[in-house]
Design a protein around this motif. Structure first.
Motif, PDB file in Angstrom:
ATOM      1  N   ALA A  42       0.829  -1.207   0.000  1.00 32.45           N
ATOM      2  CA  ALA A  42       0.000   0.000   0.000  1.00 32.45           C
ATOM      3  C   ALA A  42       0.861   1.254   0.000  1.00 32.45           C
ATOM      4  N   LEU A  43       1.907   1.284   0.827  1.00 31.81           N
ATOM      5  CA  LEU A  43       2.781   2.458   0.876  1.00 31.81           C
ATOM      6  C   LEU A  43       3.504   2.659  -0.451  1.00 31.81           C
ATOM      7  N   GLN A  44       3.911   1.559  -1.084  1.00 36.27           N
ATOM      8  CA  GLN A  44       4.557   1.667  -2.387  1.00 36.27           C
ATOM      9  C   GLN A  44       3.586   2.232  -3.425  1.00 36.27           C
ATOM     10  N   SER A  45       2.354   1.759  -3.377  1.00 35.31           N
ATOM     11  CA  SER A  45       1.340   2.233  -4.312  1.00 35.31           C
ATOM     12  C   SER A  45       1.032   3.722  -4.103  1.00 35.31           C
ATOM     13  N   LEU A  46       0.965   4.142  -2.834  1.00 39.92           N
ATOM     14  CA  LEU A  46       0.689   5.545  -2.543  1.00 39.92           C
ATOM     15  C   LEU A  46       1.836   6.448  -2.990  1.00 39.92           C
ATOM     16  N   GLU A  47       3.055   5.951  -2.888  1.00 38.24           N
ATOM     17  CA  GLU A  47       4.199   6.737  -3.341  1.00 38.24           C
ATOM     18  C   GLU A  47       4.139   6.956  -4.848  1.00 38.24           C
ATOM     19  N   GLN A  48       3.684   5.938  -5.571  1.00 42.97           N
ATOM     20  CA  GLN A  48       3.578   6.037  -7.027  1.00 42.97           C
ATOM     21  C   GLN A  48       2.304   6.759  -7.468  1.00 42.97           C
ATOM     22  N   ASN A  49       1.293   6.785  -6.583  1.00 42.21           N
ATOM     23  CA  ASN A  49      -0.004   7.389  -6.922  1.00 42.21           C
ATOM     24  C   ASN A  49      -0.442   8.344  -5.799  1.00 42.21           C
ATOM     25  N   PRO A  50       0.208   9.493  -5.695  1.00 41.31           N
ATOM     26  CA  PRO A  50      -0.105  10.411  -4.594  1.00 41.31           C
ATOM     27  C   PRO A  50      -1.509  11.015  -4.673  1.00 41.31           C
ATOM     28  N   HIS A  51      -2.166  10.832  -5.841  1.00 41.83           N
ATOM     29  CA  HIS A  51      -3.512  11.397  -6.009  1.00 41.83           C
ATOM     30  C   HIS A  51      -4.591  10.567  -5.312  1.00 41.83           C
ATOM     31  N   VAL A  52      -4.229   9.420  -4.708  1.00 47.02           N
ATOM     32  CA  VAL A  52      -5.218   8.597  -4.005  1.00 47.02           C
ATOM     33  C   VAL A  52      -5.892   9.433  -2.919  1.00 47.02           C
TER      34      VAL A  52
END
Length: 416
Positions: A42-52
């Motif tokens: 999840a943290l990796q995904s948020l780093e790549q997709n800050p618009h979440v």
């Protein structure tokens, strides 16, 4: 808005189930859904997709559980609104989640109708936060622009009231101060850049600080020249009094500033000040993209002409009769009736004095000599000659003596 939701859960069937239940929202573009299997992913995904926009997370997961993930999310600058999923009755974890900043929680097995309502509520919360941040950003941007012109307290009030409140273009009766420095062009050509930068920054900073202390408005700063307004944007019934008091303090500070830099080999020059009062068109003339609060009108031009008149008169401050008459307890001596460049009518002008200067014996002698000159009395010339003999540094008396010696009469004079 299109809400982007990250579901964090290690259950293999959850992804298909969520996509099925939210297919309508996904199809009409109101929701975008992403998935992660544990907190690390999840943290990796948020780093790549800050618009979440929000996270829906289970608690029990491998590598990093939901409560640890929640703690990490709350440490970030851009905190994500998080809904925690927990087994029914696990109140200890639910309490921990809420204490760590979870926006809401749901129990498992998931009631998707309940989940949909909770997500809608979270989206409304996110929209509200975005609006608050947008307004805060606008207020900060407005305050930054306003702080160039207005005292800190006034800038805060104007920024809080909205960008247009009180700064729309309008006719107002104002007092205008113009300041300029003698010999500044030569200084620019001769001083090292680092010296000139430090010099001008200190000078402008000190001058504007004084203006803001008197609650004046800085309309323009062009190199060494400063234009100041009073009675704009807010009402200041005592604007003439404020302008004169501000000018005296500016003059004293500028003289001290020049003296402090002289031992360093910098001949800073004299600050000249002109003040006039009258109607002007005042407001933000910067359009939609820029903020430029300033004033236009004949009264502005007169203030600039009075500043320039100091060069001929030998004075440092020159004010119009309108200022002298409106200022409370004004102390000064008459300069004469000036025929300023670009004007067909004479303007009566005065040199404002501090209380100590006004009480000095030479001020009374000047007034007597001036009265003789105004009356056309031939005794004016020896009166000014005697005054200059006793006080060689009295430039204004010397100016009038020179005029009389050159055959001029009366108090009306043409200045280039």
């Amino acid at each position: 808005m299109t809400a982007t939701i990250l579901f964090v859960d290690d259950e293999p069937d959850l992804e298909a189930l969520v996509l099925q239940k939210f297919r309508k929202q996904i199809r009409d573009g109101s929701v975008t859904i992403m998935f992660a299997r544990d907190g690390v992913e999840a943290l990796q995904s948020l780093e790549q997709n800050p618009h979440v926009d929000m996270v829906v997370s289970d608690i029990n997961m491998p590598r990093m559980d939901g409560l640890s993930l929640l703690a990490k999310l709350q440490e970030a600058d851009d905190k994500k609104s998080t809904i925690i999923l927990s087994a029914y009755g696990d109140m200890s974890n639910i309490r921990t989640a809420m204490n760590r900043g979870a926006f809401d929680f749901l129990t498992k097995p998931i009631d998707f109708a309940d989940l949909e309502m909770t997500i809608e509520k979270t989206i409304r919360h996110i929209e509200m936060l975005r609006e608050v941040r947008r307004r805060q950003t606008e207020a900060e941007r407005a305050h930054a622009a306003l702080s160039r012109h207005f005292s800190p307290e006034l800038a805060k009030r104007l920024a809080a009231g909205g960008e247009s409140e009180g700064i729309e273009v309008q006719w107002r009766d104002i007092a205008t101060i113009f300041t300029d420095i003698t010999g500044f062009t030569s200084l620019v050509e001769s001083a090292p850049p680092e010296t000139l930068g430090a010099l001008l920054n200190e000078y402008v900073g000190g001058m504007t600080k004084i203006v803001f202390t008197h609650e004046g408005t800085v309309a323009k700063i062009i190199g060494d020249a400063i234009q100041v307004l009073f009675n704009a944007p807010g009402d200041q019934p005592d604007y003439a009094t404020r302008a004169v008091a501000c000018a005296h303090e500016l003059d004293a500070w500028a003289e001290d500033f020049s003296a402090r830099w002289k031992p360093r080999g910098v001949n800073f020059g004299t600050t000249r000040i002109g003040i006039h009062a009258g109607p002007a068109l005042v407001g933000n003339f910067g359009g939609n993209r820029f903020f430029d609060y300033t004033a236009y009108g004949d009264s502005i031009n007169i203030a600039a002409r009075l500043e320039a008149a100091n060069k001929h008169l030998g004075t440092r401050i020159c004010v119009s009769a309108g200022i002298a008459e409106a200022a409370e307890n004004f102390r000064g001596r008459p300069v004469g009736e000036l025929m300023l460049r670009g004007r067909s009518e004479a303007l009566r002008a005065f040199e404002p004095l501090t209380p100590a200067q006004f009480a000095a014996p030479e001020t009374a002698l000047y007034s007597e000599a001036f009265a003789k000159m105004e009356a056309g009395d031939a005794a004016a010339m020896p009166a000014f000659a005697a005054l200059v003999g006793m006080h060689a540094g009295d430039s204004l008396a010397g100016f009038h003596l020179k005029r009389l010696l050159n055959g001029d009469k009366g108090i009306r004079m043409q200045l280039e």
